[in-house]
Design a protein around this motif. Structure first.
Motif, PDB file in Angstrom:
ATOM      1  N   VAL A   1       0.956  -1.133  -0.124  1.00  0.00           N
ATOM      2  CA  VAL A   1       0.060  -0.120  -0.075  1.00  0.00           C
ATOM      3  C   VAL A   1       0.744   1.225  -0.166  1.00  0.00           C
ATOM      4  O   VAL A   1       0.514   2.344  -0.664  1.00  0.00           O
ATOM      5  N   ASN A   2       2.171   1.201   0.633  1.00  0.00           N
ATOM      6  CA  ASN A   2       2.868   2.335   0.615  1.00  0.00           C
ATOM      7  C   ASN A   2       3.663   2.446  -0.680  1.00  0.00           C
ATOM      8  O   ASN A   2       3.640   3.685  -1.165  1.00  0.00           O
ATOM      9  N   LEU A   3       3.991   1.428  -1.224  1.00  0.00           N
ATOM     10  CA  LEU A   3       4.696   1.440  -2.598  1.00  0.00           C
ATOM     11  C   LEU A   3       3.718   1.849  -3.726  1.00  0.00           C
ATOM     12  O   LEU A   3       3.963   2.710  -4.454  1.00  0.00           O
TER      13      LEU A   3
ATOM     14  N   ALA B   1      -7.464  -0.579   0.233  1.00  0.00           N
ATOM     15  CA  ALA B   1      -7.004   0.528   1.101  1.00  0.00           C
ATOM     16  C   ALA B   1      -6.000   1.526   0.473  1.00  0.00           C
ATOM     17  O   ALA B   1      -5.623   1.179  -0.941  1.00  0.00           O
ATOM     18  N   LEU B   2      -5.892   2.467   1.228  1.00  0.00           N
ATOM     19  CA  LEU B   2      -5.146   3.635   0.472  1.00  0.00           C
ATOM     20  C   LEU B   2      -4.061   3.908   1.494  1.00  0.00           C
ATOM     21  O   LEU B   2      -4.076   4.014   2.691  1.00  0.00           O
ATOM     22  N   SER B   3      -2.853   4.558   0.999  1.00  0.00           N
ATOM     23  CA  SER B   3      -1.675   4.928   1.851  1.00  0.00           C
ATOM     24  C   SER B   3      -1.994   6.268   2.816  1.00  0.00           C
ATOM     25  O   SER B   3      -2.959   7.026   2.084  1.00  0.00           O
ATOM     26  N   ASN B   4      -1.629   6.502   3.763  1.00  0.00           N
ATOM     27  CA  ASN B   4      -1.880   7.539   4.493  1.00  0.00           C
ATOM     28  C   ASN B   4      -1.241   8.747   3.660  1.00  0.00           C
ATOM     29  O   ASN B   4      -1.633  10.028   4.294  1.00  0.00           O
ATOM     30  N   SER B   5      -0.241   8.572   2.846  1.00  0.00           N
ATOM     31  CA  SER B   5       0.106   9.755   2.279  1.00  0.00           C
ATOM     32  C   SER B   5      -0.704  10.544   1.390  1.00  0.00           C
ATOM     33  O   SER B   5      -0.546  11.886   0.718  1.00  0.00           O
ATOM     34  N   PHE B   6      -1.986   9.830   1.075  1.00  0.00           N
ATOM     35  CA  PHE B   6      -2.913  10.256   0.219  1.00  0.00           C
ATOM     36  C   PHE B   6      -3.900  11.518   0.702  1.00  0.00           C
ATOM     37  O   PHE B   6      -4.251  12.263   0.258  1.00  0.00           O
ATOM     38  N   HIS B   7      -3.451  11.609   2.141  1.00  0.00           N
ATOM     39  CA  HIS B   7      -4.191  12.814   3.059  1.00  0.00           C
ATOM     40  C   HIS B   7      -3.424  13.874   2.508  1.00  0.00           C
ATOM     41  O   HIS B   7      -2.280  14.013   2.703  1.00  0.00           O
ATOM     42  N   GLN B   8      -4.167  14.819   2.231  1.00  0.00           N
ATOM     43  CA  GLN B   8      -3.686  16.297   1.687  1.00  0.00           C
ATOM     44  C   GLN B   8      -2.546  16.660   2.794  1.00  0.00           C
ATOM     45  O   GLN B   8      -1.580  17.424   2.467  1.00  0.00           O
ATOM     46  N   GLY B   9      -3.144  16.849   4.015  1.00  0.00           N
ATOM     47  CA  GLY B   9      -2.281  17.207   5.164  1.00  0.00           C
ATOM     48  C   GLY B   9      -1.112  16.341   5.533  1.00  0.00           C
ATOM     49  O   GLY B   9      -0.505  16.679   6.772  1.00  0.00           O
ATOM     50  N   ALA B  10      -0.809  15.441   4.982  1.00  0.00           N
ATOM     51  CA  ALA B  10       0.240  14.219   5.395  1.00  0.00           C
ATOM     52  C   ALA B  10       1.723  15.226   5.491  1.00  0.00           C
ATOM     53  O   ALA B  10       1.949  15.875   4.696  1.00  0.00           O
TER      54      ALA B  10
END
Length: 248
Positions: free
Chosen positions: A14-16, A56-65
């Motif tokens: 998911v991170n990759l 599932a999605l990576s947390n990095s997809f959150h704009q505020g990451a």
């Protein structure tokens, strides 16, 4: 495969690739989708990813990451530094979304005068902070998963743009399979960008090189430049160089 090993593999995938499908993971690991769904639910509860319908999605997809949430952040910064050297004053630059594109947006020289056209809302916000860049946002339906606009209207508008450069965030690339992705609507947008731009630049961490997803964007011969964090003469990149692609 033990549960701990299984969940480590899922988290890496998911991170990759930013997004994973339960069905794909089930096929890869030879376990039931119910097992995968339970693993995704546990990982999401621990705050390690965002569970969505079908995957599932990576947390990095959150704009505020923040930086520590972005996978391979240092490699992506190296790629962005190489990419910015290609941009000249007066250019029309078309970009997809993704965390590597965001790194590029954040290091554009303040004196640069160019027009950036994007389907990515996070990238548009970054471009808007630049003092001398004109920003054009392609509108249509917003994909909540990828934070880009998709659909027929977006594709029609992209077809009217003859960009000098198109920066494509790459999910997977392989000499035989080409550029591939795992989101149907995103693939249609990327296909159109590749077909209309004067020069196509693929931005890709080396871990995604020689990997493939289910949906094809284009052949490797359709891209002009491939940028990774590796040295251009790296053995891993030679098959792409032999296809006539410039390696940075």
């Amino acid at each position: 495969m033990l549960k701990k090993e299984r969940q480590a593999y899922i988290l890496h995938q998911v991170n990759l690739h930013n997004k994973v499908l339960s069905s794909h993971l089930s096929e890869q690991m030879g376990v039931s989708e119910d097992t995968i769904r339970r693993d995704l639910a546990e990982l999401a509860k621990e705050g390690k990813m965002l569970k969505v319908h079908g995957g599932a999605l990576s947390n990095s997809f959150h704009q505020g990451a923040v930086a520590q949430d972005v996978y391979a952040i240092e490699e992506k910064r190296i790629i962005a530094t190489k990419a910015v050297e290609l941009i000249r004053d007066g250019m029309f630059v078309l970009t997809t979304g993704g965390t590597t594109i965001l790194q590029l947006a954040r290091i554009l020289p303040p004196e640069l005068r160019a027009t950036f056209v994007t389907v990515s809302l996070p990238a548009a916000f970054e471009y808007a902070n630049h003092p001398n860049i004109e920003v054009i946002v392609i509108g249509d339906k917003l994909s909540k998963n990828s934070k880009i606009t998709v659909g027929g209207e977006a594709i029609a508008k992209i077809r009217d743009i003859r960009a000098d450069l198109c920066f494509i965030g790459v999910n997977a690339i392989d000499v035989q399979a080409g550029l591939t992705d795992n989101d149907w609507e995103v693939v249609q947008v990327k296909k159109t960008m590749v077909s209309t731009a004067k020069k196509v630049v693929a931005m890709c961490i080396s871990e995604k090189v020689n990997t493939a997803e289910h949906l094809k964007v284009c052949n490797v011969e359709d891209i002009d430049i491939l940028i990774t964090e590796l040295q251009p003469k790296s053995k891993k990149l030679q098959p792409y160089s032999s296809k006539g692609i410039k390696i940075l």
